[in-house]
Structure formats: C-alpha cells, structure tokens
Design an enzyme around this catalytic site. Structure first.
Site: not given
Ligand code: CTP
Length: 401
Positions: A211, A280, A339
């Site tokens: 990313n 994810d 979240k």
């Molecule tokens: N995060 C994490 N571990 C993962 C995914 C996310 O620790 N496997 C944490 C990120 O560091 C951040 C928060 O979760 O503090 C939100 O990450 P974000 O990418 O905004 O959201 P997601 O949980 O991935 O959800 P979505 O992609 O559906 O928005």
C-alpha cells in the site's frame, strides 16, 4: 512563563574544525523541530564558517568574544541561563579538555562552565587526537559527570585517514538532542509502542501486495513521544522516511510479522498507537518460486484475512491507553466511530486520505479525534504537531478516565 510553556531553546557551540559547516545543518534541523537556536562560536571556528551565516539562519546575534556585546556585560551568564540544552558540535579536543578541567578563558568555555542546562558533545577531530589517552580520559570524565556524548563516526577524515573521528550525521546529533530535551517531559517513565509504515504481503519471492503508506505519521509520532520523554519502540513496516537513530526500531515486512513484533513490545508499554497501514488480506499460499508469465489470464490469487493488530492489542489492554487510526475516503466520522467500537481501543484519529493535505505521504493532516465522548474536528496541521496533540490527548484520557 515556565520553560514548558515557551519555545524550547538550544545554544549550539561551534568550535574550530573542518566540520564546522555541518553545524548549519544542525541549526536548521533543530529549527524544524520548533527549537529557538542561538550560536556561540570559538574564534577559531570563525575561520571555517562566517558568523554572518549563523546570524542569518538563527536571527540571533552570534556570540564569539566575551566582551563583544556592550549591552550585555555578562553575556556568558545570560547565554548559559537562556539555553534549555547546550550542544557542542563539532567539539574539538581543545574544548573537550577545557570542559573537563573547568577552564573558562573565553565566551564559549565560560558559558559551558556556567550553564545548568544539559550538555551534548559531538566530537570531531583527527583519529590520533581522538584516540589519544588524554582525549579518551577527558571524554570518560565528562560522560561520568552526566555530559551526553555522541560518539564520532568512522569514515574519511579531512587529514586523509579513514578512521574514527568524523562528526556524526547532523540528524543523529539532533535526534540525541531531542531525546535529552525530552527527558523530564510529560511522558517521562512511559514506554510507547508505535506501529507505522505499510506491509508487503508476498505473492511470490519477487511480488507482493502493498500500500501507499510512507510511515511519515508513525515516525512523527515516534519523534514526538521521544521529545516528550518516552522510551519508544517503533514497529515499522515498509516505509520511505528516515527513522531517527535514537529510536528502538523493529522492522516487519508482513502483517503477521508486525503482529508478532507489536505483541512482544506491548507487554512493556503503557501507551500504544497503531498508525500502520496493515494489509487486511494476504495471499493464502505465496508461491516459493517466481510465477511465470505462461498463462494469458491469472484468474485468482486467493487471500485470507490478517489479524487486526489494533483489535488484538486492545482486547488485552488492561490499563494501557491504545489509540488507533482510521484512513477513510468518505463518511470519515461515521466509519471511524464504528472502528472505535469494533476494535475496542480508547480513541481513533480519523482522516480523509483522499484529500491532498491529509493522509499518505502528505506533511499535514486534517484529522478528527474520536473517543467515547464523541468526535472532535482538529485543524489541518503538520504531522509533527498532530503527533504532539495525540499524546496530549492520550494523557488527558487517562486522567479523565
Ligand atoms: N489495523 C491493524 N491491523 C490490521 C488492520 C488495521 O492494526 N490488520 C489498524 C490500523 O493500524 C489503524 C486501524 O486499524 O490503526 C484502522 O485501519 P484502517 O486501514 O483505517 O481500517 P481497517 O480496519 O483496515 O478497515 P477498512 O479497511 O474496512 O477501512
């Protein structure tokens, strides 16, 4: 006004050495950290760099001679009292010897003797002078008295030798100065864990799913925590920014490696901030050889969900404070508030990563702070300022809770 309410102040003492020009970069880097800088030069240093250069950089008079300032007959005392930190860089064998023996025969040495501020010394000299028993014993004495020493680097010296004696990188000197300035700050005695950067999930040995995270916000958080006095562990995925040498950094490539490193550091910490952009999903079975271009269509790469590190840490947070981020491109507050609930952390810093002035790679961020009491829009600010605000609010959460 108390010292903690005003801009921090550094007195940079430049001595006569070929590396004196590097002090310009030290001044600039300190100013970037919002530190007010004044320069004191030895007479010899003025042979290498003109005081006008430092005057233009700092907008302060450059202190050279004891009796240069007719308006301030005790200039050495006012300089000594003005500074929150005194940085001697580059420091010659001569100034190190004077400091060790309490010799006060010019403006710089009297100021160094008079100051009660912490002193950081960055030696730079010929290898023979550095290795000389006198210099080594002087350095040991100064270190024993609590003077902070940045060890010289090895490399090409002006005299042509390749040896130890080079002035360390200005950025490394400034990192140490920030760490020294931070001690005694509101995060003194705290251990802060920060996840930062992105992740690379391998498809095969040469390809990955990644990313756009630069790691900028996470590194700004690490700087801020250190400057506020914390011991910092940075768990860092792939990134494109420089990491301060003074910060303990554990690198991680994949979401699963980042999870292991974060879990291990979490036990010792009192505040965790998850700023990493973690994948994810990751390929279920990465190929152990390079995939060949022998099909016209590659129908699928099967992916499986990774563990959510923020949710995992939050589920066993005890009395720690855990802060997450939310990168959104629409309905920022709505999604980020969800979240906060699903991940179980104490607060979420949400931003709209589709804006040019926010999110991946930008120097600024327009964020919302969301905690149990609701969402609050923060003004657009530098990531370094946002990092400070985050720690101030994390500490406030603890006292309110
Ligand atoms: N995060 C994490 N571990 C993962 C995914 C996310 O620790 N496997 C944490 C990120 O560091 C951040 C928060 O979760 O503090 C939100 O990450 P974000 O990418 O905004 O959201 P997601 O949980 O991935 O959800 P979505 O992609 O559906 O928005």
């Amino acid at each position: 006004m108390s010292a903690s309410d005003r801009q921090r102040r550094a007195l940079v003492c430049v001595t006569g050495c070929i590396a004196a020009y590097k002090a310009c970069e030290i001044v600039r880097l300190l100013q970037k950290q919002d530190i007010d800088v004044t320069v004191c030069m030895s007479e010899h240093a003025t042979r290498f760099v003109g005081p006008t250069t430092f005057r233009a950089l700092t907008h302060h008079k450059v202190a050279v001679g004891l009796f240069d300032d007719p308006e301030d007959p005790i200039h050495h005392i006012s300089l000594a009292q003005w500074a929150d930190i005194v940085i001697v860089a580059p420091a010659t064998a001569n100034i190190i010897a004077k400091m060790t023996h309490g010799i006060a025969d010019d403006l710089m040495s009297t100021t160094l003797l008079a100051t009660r501020a912490p002193i950081l010394v960055a030696p730079a000299m010929n290898a023979g002078m550095w290795e000389a028993a006198a210099t080594q014993e002087n350095i040991d004495t100064l270190a024993r008295r609590g003077v902070h020493i940045v060890q010289p680097d090895s490399g090409y010296l002006a005299c042509g030798e390749i040896a130890s004696g080079r002035l360390p990188e200005p950025a490394d000197i400034v990192d140490r100065a920030l760490a020294v300035l931070g001690s005694g700050g509101p995060l003194q005695g705290e251990r802060v864990l920060i996840t930062a950067g992105g992740t690379h999930e391998p498809i095969d040995p040469v390809r990955f799913i990644g990313n756009r995270s630069s790691g900028k916000m996470g590194v700004a958080l690490a700087y801020a925590a250190q400057a506020l006095g914390a011991q910092v562990t940075l768990v860092l995925g792939p990134h494109s920014v420089r990491v301060p040498a003074s910060i303990t950094c554990i690198t991680a490539e994949t979401a699963s490696q980042m999870l292991d490193a974060a879990r291990a550091a979490f036990d010792e910490c009192s505040i965790a901030v998850c700023a990493a952009a973690v994948a994810d999903y990751a390929p279920c079975r990465p190929a152990d050889h390079k995939l060949k271009k022998d099909v016209e269509r590659l129908d699928r790469i099967e992916l499986e969900e990774t563990t959510d590190i923020l949710a995992d840490l939050s589920s066993r947070k005890g009395d720690r404070t855990v802060i997450g981020f939310a990168a959104e491109t629409s309905d920022v507050v709505l999604y980020a508030t969800r979240k906060l609930a699903t991940k179980g952390c104490d607060a979420i810093v949400a931003n709209d990563v589709s804006r040019d002035d926010s999110g991946f790679g930008a120097d600024t961020d327009q964020a919302w702070w969301i905690d149990a009491t609701g969402a609050q829009e923060l003004p657009c600010m530098d990531k370094s300022d946002l990092a400070r605000v985050i720690f101030e609010r994390a500490l406030a959460l603890r006292t309110e809770g």
